[in-house]
Design a protein around this motif. Structure first.
Motif, PDB file in Angstrom:
ATOM      1  N   LEU A 239      12.920 -14.151  -3.782  1.00 18.85           N
ATOM      2  CA  LEU A 239      13.790 -15.236  -3.348  1.00 18.85           C
ATOM      3  C   LEU A 239      12.995 -16.519  -3.069  1.00 18.85           C
ATOM      4  CD1 LEU A 239      16.594 -16.214  -2.354  1.00 18.85           C
ATOM      5  CD2 LEU A 239      16.010 -15.270  -0.124  1.00 18.85           C
ATOM      6  N   TYR A 240      11.725 -16.354  -2.741  1.00 20.93           N
ATOM      7  CA  TYR A 240      10.884 -17.492  -2.350  1.00 20.93           C
ATOM      8  C   TYR A 240      10.024 -18.017  -3.495  1.00 20.93           C
ATOM      9  CZ  TYR A 240      12.542 -15.337   1.847  1.00 20.93           C
ATOM     10  OH  TYR A 240      13.366 -14.776   2.784  1.00 20.93           O
ATOM     11  N   ASN A 241      10.261 -17.510  -4.719  1.00 24.94           N
ATOM     12  CA  ASN A 241       9.583 -18.033  -5.907  1.00 24.94           C
ATOM     13  C   ASN A 241      10.234 -19.337  -6.321  1.00 24.94           C
ATOM     14  OD1 ASN A 241       7.688 -15.995  -6.313  1.00 24.94           O
ATOM     15  ND2 ASN A 241       9.055 -14.806  -7.614  1.00 24.94           N
ATOM     16  N   VAL A 242       9.417 -20.345  -6.564  1.00 24.06           N
ATOM     17  CA  VAL A 242       9.929 -21.622  -7.071  1.00 24.06           C
ATOM     18  C   VAL A 242       9.233 -21.861  -8.408  1.00 24.06           C
ATOM     19  CG1 VAL A 242      10.138 -24.093  -6.683  1.00 24.06           C
ATOM     20  CG2 VAL A 242      10.297 -22.511  -4.743  1.00 24.06           C
TER      21      VAL A 242
ATOM     22  N   GLU B 119      -7.229 -26.374  -1.807  1.00 22.63           N
ATOM     23  CA  GLU B 119      -8.174 -27.468  -1.595  1.00 22.63           C
ATOM     24  C   GLU B 119      -8.248 -27.883  -0.136  1.00 22.63           C
ATOM     25  OE1 GLU B 119      -7.348 -30.692  -4.294  1.00 22.63           O
ATOM     26  OE2 GLU B 119      -8.436 -29.685  -5.896  1.00 22.63           O
ATOM     27  N   SER B 120      -7.136 -27.732   0.578  1.00 21.70           N
ATOM     28  CA  SER B 120      -7.084 -28.052   2.004  1.00 21.70           C
ATOM     29  C   SER B 120      -5.882 -27.321   2.585  1.00 21.70           C
ATOM     30  CB  SER B 120      -6.945 -29.568   2.215  1.00 21.70           C
ATOM     31  OG  SER B 120      -5.654 -30.001   1.846  1.00 21.70           O
ATOM     32  N   ASP B 121      -5.581 -27.588   3.856  1.00 24.07           N
ATOM     33  CA  ASP B 121      -4.414 -26.967   4.485  1.00 24.07           C
ATOM     34  C   ASP B 121      -3.115 -27.402   3.807  1.00 24.07           C
ATOM     35  OD1 ASP B 121      -6.014 -25.669   6.292  1.00 24.07           O
ATOM     36  OD2 ASP B 121      -5.688 -27.111   7.916  1.00 24.07           O
ATOM     37  N   GLU B 122      -3.128 -28.557   3.167  1.00 21.29           N
ATOM     38  CA  GLU B 122      -1.909 -29.104   2.570  1.00 21.29           C
ATOM     39  C   GLU B 122      -1.899 -29.112   1.046  1.00 21.29           C
ATOM     40  OE1 GLU B 122      -0.932 -33.006   3.949  1.00 21.29           O
ATOM     41  OE2 GLU B 122      -0.196 -32.280   5.866  1.00 21.29           O
ATOM     42  N   ILE B 123      -3.013 -28.857   0.396  1.00 22.34           N
ATOM     43  CA  ILE B 123      -3.078 -28.988  -1.066  1.00 22.34           C
ATOM     44  C   ILE B 123      -3.429 -27.652  -1.705  1.00 22.34           C
ATOM     45  CG2 ILE B 123      -4.185 -30.149  -3.012  1.00 22.34           C
ATOM     46  CD1 ILE B 123      -4.725 -32.511  -1.096  1.00 22.34           C
ATOM     47  N   VAL B 124      -2.554 -27.229  -2.626  1.00 19.62           N
ATOM     48  CA  VAL B 124      -2.732 -25.958  -3.330  1.00 19.62           C
ATOM     49  C   VAL B 124      -2.713 -26.226  -4.827  1.00 19.62           C
ATOM     50  CG1 VAL B 124      -1.713 -23.692  -3.769  1.00 19.62           C
ATOM     51  CG2 VAL B 124      -1.603 -24.666  -1.491  1.00 19.62           C
ATOM     52  N   ILE B 125      -3.636 -25.585  -5.542  1.00 21.66           N
ATOM     53  CA  ILE B 125      -3.670 -25.652  -7.007  1.00 21.66           C
ATOM     54  C   ILE B 125      -3.161 -24.310  -7.516  1.00 21.66           C
ATOM     55  CG2 ILE B 125      -5.114 -25.995  -9.056  1.00 21.66           C
ATOM     56  CD1 ILE B 125      -5.138 -28.393  -7.110  1.00 21.66           C
ATOM     57  N   ILE B 126      -2.210 -24.342  -8.454  1.00 23.08           N
ATOM     58  CA  ILE B 126      -1.734 -23.095  -9.055  1.00 23.08           C
ATOM     59  C   ILE B 126      -1.994 -23.135 -10.558  1.00 23.08           C
ATOM     60  CG2 ILE B 126       0.007 -22.688  -7.272  1.00 23.08           C
ATOM     61  CD1 ILE B 126       2.108 -23.546  -9.376  1.00 23.08           C
ATOM     62  N   PRO B 127      -2.192 -21.978 -11.180  1.00 22.54           N
ATOM     63  CA  PRO B 127      -2.423 -21.951 -12.630  1.00 22.54           C
ATOM     64  C   PRO B 127      -1.229 -22.533 -13.384  1.00 22.54           C
ATOM     65  CG  PRO B 127      -2.960 -19.828 -11.652  1.00 22.54           C
ATOM     66  CD  PRO B 127      -2.280 -20.643 -10.591  1.00 22.54           C
ATOM     67  N   GLU B 128      -1.519 -23.459 -14.280  1.00 18.92           N
ATOM     68  CA  GLU B 128      -0.445 -24.130 -15.022  1.00 18.92           C
ATOM     69  C   GLU B 128       0.343 -23.160 -15.884  1.00 18.92           C
ATOM     70  OE1 GLU B 128       0.376 -28.203 -17.542  1.00 18.92           O
ATOM     71  OE2 GLU B 128      -1.679 -27.656 -17.040  1.00 18.92           O
ATOM     72  N   GLU B 129      -0.336 -22.150 -16.459  1.00 16.69           N
ATOM     73  CA  GLU B 129       0.388 -21.198 -17.315  1.00 16.69           C
ATOM     74  C   GLU B 129       1.397 -20.367 -16.528  1.00 16.69           C
ATOM     75  OE1 GLU B 129      -3.521 -19.202 -16.257  1.00 16.69           O
ATOM     76  OE2 GLU B 129      -3.059 -21.102 -17.217  1.00 16.69           O
ATOM     77  N   GLU B 130       1.145 -20.135 -15.230  1.00 18.93           N
ATOM     78  CA  GLU B 130       2.129 -19.425 -14.397  1.00 18.93           C
ATOM     79  C   GLU B 130       3.275 -20.362 -14.046  1.00 18.93           C
ATOM     80  OE1 GLU B 130       0.454 -17.491 -10.980  1.00 18.93           O
ATOM     81  OE2 GLU B 130      -1.142 -16.584 -12.185  1.00 18.93           O
ATOM     82  N   GLY B 131       2.949 -21.541 -13.572  1.00 15.99           N
ATOM     83  CA  GLY B 131       3.941 -22.577 -13.308  1.00 15.99           C
ATOM     84  C   GLY B 131       4.873 -22.319 -12.150  1.00 15.99           C
ATOM     85  N   ALA B 132       4.607 -21.301 -11.320  1.00 19.22           N
ATOM     86  CA  ALA B 132       5.487 -20.986 -10.204  1.00 19.22           C
ATOM     87  C   ALA B 132       4.652 -20.729  -8.957  1.00 19.22           C
ATOM     88  CB  ALA B 132       6.336 -19.773 -10.526  1.00 19.22           C
ATOM     89  N   ILE B 133       5.296 -20.887  -7.814  1.00 21.95           N
ATOM     90  CA  ILE B 133       4.642 -20.605  -6.535  1.00 21.95           C
ATOM     91  C   ILE B 133       5.596 -19.788  -5.685  1.00 21.95           C
ATOM     92  CG2 ILE B 133       5.417 -22.776  -5.502  1.00 21.95           C
ATOM     93  CD1 ILE B 133       2.689 -22.807  -3.977  1.00 21.95           C
ATOM     94  N   ASN B 134       5.045 -18.826  -4.952  1.00 22.68           N
ATOM     95  CA  ASN B 134       5.836 -18.057  -4.005  1.00 22.68           C
ATOM     96  C   ASN B 134       5.551 -18.631  -2.618  1.00 22.68           C
ATOM     97  OD1 ASN B 134       6.470 -15.883  -2.000  1.00 22.68           O
ATOM     98  ND2 ASN B 134       7.271 -14.974  -3.883  1.00 22.68           N
ATOM     99  N   LEU B 135       6.605 -19.032  -1.926  1.00 21.76           N
ATOM    100  CA  LEU B 135       6.464 -19.727  -0.652  1.00 21.76           C
ATOM    101  C   LEU B 135       6.488 -18.812   0.565  1.00 21.76           C
ATOM    102  CD1 LEU B 135       8.829 -22.735  -1.387  1.00 21.76           C
ATOM    103  CD2 LEU B 135       6.330 -22.697  -1.500  1.00 21.76           C
ATOM    104  N   ALA B 136       6.709 -17.517   0.394  1.00 23.57           N
ATOM    105  CA  ALA B 136       6.909 -16.606   1.524  1.00 23.57           C
ATOM    106  C   ALA B 136       5.775 -16.694   2.549  1.00 23.57           C
ATOM    107  CB  ALA B 136       7.091 -15.172   1.045  1.00 23.57           C
TER     108      ALA B 136
ATOM    109  N   TYR C   3       5.760 -18.186   6.464  1.00 22.01           N
ATOM    110  CA  TYR C   3       5.335 -17.393   7.621  1.00 22.01           C
ATOM    111  C   TYR C   3       4.227 -18.123   8.395  1.00 22.01           C
ATOM    112  CZ  TYR C   3       3.484 -13.842  10.637  1.00 22.01           C
ATOM    113  OH  TYR C   3       3.053 -13.184  11.750  1.00 22.01           O
ATOM    114  N   GLU C   4       3.261 -18.657   7.693  1.00 12.48           N
ATOM    115  CA  GLU C   4       2.160 -19.363   8.365  1.00 12.48           C
ATOM    116  C   GLU C   4       2.649 -20.597   9.127  1.00 12.48           C
ATOM    117  OE1 GLU C   4      -0.878 -20.162   5.422  1.00 12.48           O
ATOM    118  OE2 GLU C   4      -2.002 -18.399   6.090  1.00 12.48           O
ATOM    119  N   PHE C   5       3.564 -21.358   8.523  1.00  8.06           N
ATOM    120  CA  PHE C   5       4.103 -22.535   9.207  1.00  8.06           C
ATOM    121  C   PHE C   5       4.760 -22.121  10.523  1.00  8.06           C
ATOM    122  CE2 PHE C   5       4.883 -24.626   4.800  1.00  8.06           C
ATOM    123  CZ  PHE C   5       3.569 -25.049   4.735  1.00  8.06           C
ATOM    124  N   ILE C   6       5.507 -21.026  10.490  1.00 11.41           N
ATOM    125  CA  ILE C   6       6.198 -20.550  11.689  1.00 11.41           C
ATOM    126  C   ILE C   6       5.188 -20.033  12.710  1.00 11.41           C
ATOM    127  CG2 ILE C   6       7.763 -18.762  12.568  1.00 11.41           C
ATOM    128  CD1 ILE C   6       9.215 -19.089   9.764  1.00 11.41           C
ATOM    129  N   ALA C   7       4.258 -19.208  12.277  1.00  9.42           N
ATOM    130  CA  ALA C   7       3.266 -18.636  13.192  1.00  9.42           C
ATOM    131  C   ALA C   7       2.443 -19.733  13.863  1.00  9.42           C
ATOM    132  CB  ALA C   7       2.360 -17.656  12.457  1.00  9.42           C
TER     133      ALA C   7
END
Length: 150
Positions: free
Chosen positions: A6-9, A98-115, A119-123
């Motif tokens: 559900l958290y895949n974008v 790269e930092s707490d705010e910057i994430v690099i994901i593989p272009e061929e995958e093209g998706a990110i899971n936010l789960a 959780y980390e933002f809440i914790a």
């Protein structure tokens, strides 16, 4: 189907511009993610995602209540959560933070899971010290502690 699909974008499929997503995180989410800080709660997440040609800017508005054990009596207690977080996602060859705010994901995958990010933002929004307000803690446990340590 995985627990957190559900958290895949799928970022590749998003057109340039602004997109909005809503999530409701309840007890099952916290149990499934198996984090140590928060194990129960009801939290609403509003995600505003802006896609430009080079990056994806994600702004999270997170509000709700989580349950954590009181440090003094060990009974569950409610902690309100109200936080805003930002995440920048870029395409690259391999996954990297790269930092707490910057994430690099593989272009061929093209998706990110936010789960896990959610959780980390809440914790991180939960105070380190969890103590009931005066008079709200478990009186039986408090009297046992007084007998043991006094």
């Amino acid at each position: 189907m995985g627990k957190f699909n559900l958290y895949n974008v799928n970022l590749k499929s998003l057109s340039p511009g602004t997109h909005e997503f809503e999530y409701l995180l309840e007890n099952k989410f916290f149990v499934d993610i198996d984090g140590t800080e928060v194990q129960k709660g009801k939290v609403k997440v509003h995600l505003t995602l802006k896609r430009s040609s080079m990056m994806f800017e994600m702004n999270f508005q997170i509000q709700g209540v989580v349950m954590v054990p009181c440090d003094r009596c060990l009974d569950d207690m409610e902690i309100p959560v109200d936080t805003q977080n930002r995440l920048i996602v870029k395409f690259g060859k391999e996954y990297a933070e790269e930092s707490d705010e910057i994430v690099i994901i593989p272009e061929e995958e093209g998706a990110i899971n936010l789960a896990w990010f959610l959780y980390e933002f809440i914790a991180l929004a939960v105070p380190m010290k969890h103590i009931h307000a005066p008079g709200k803690y478990n009186k039986a446990m408090s009297s046992k502690l007084k007998k043991t340590y006094c």
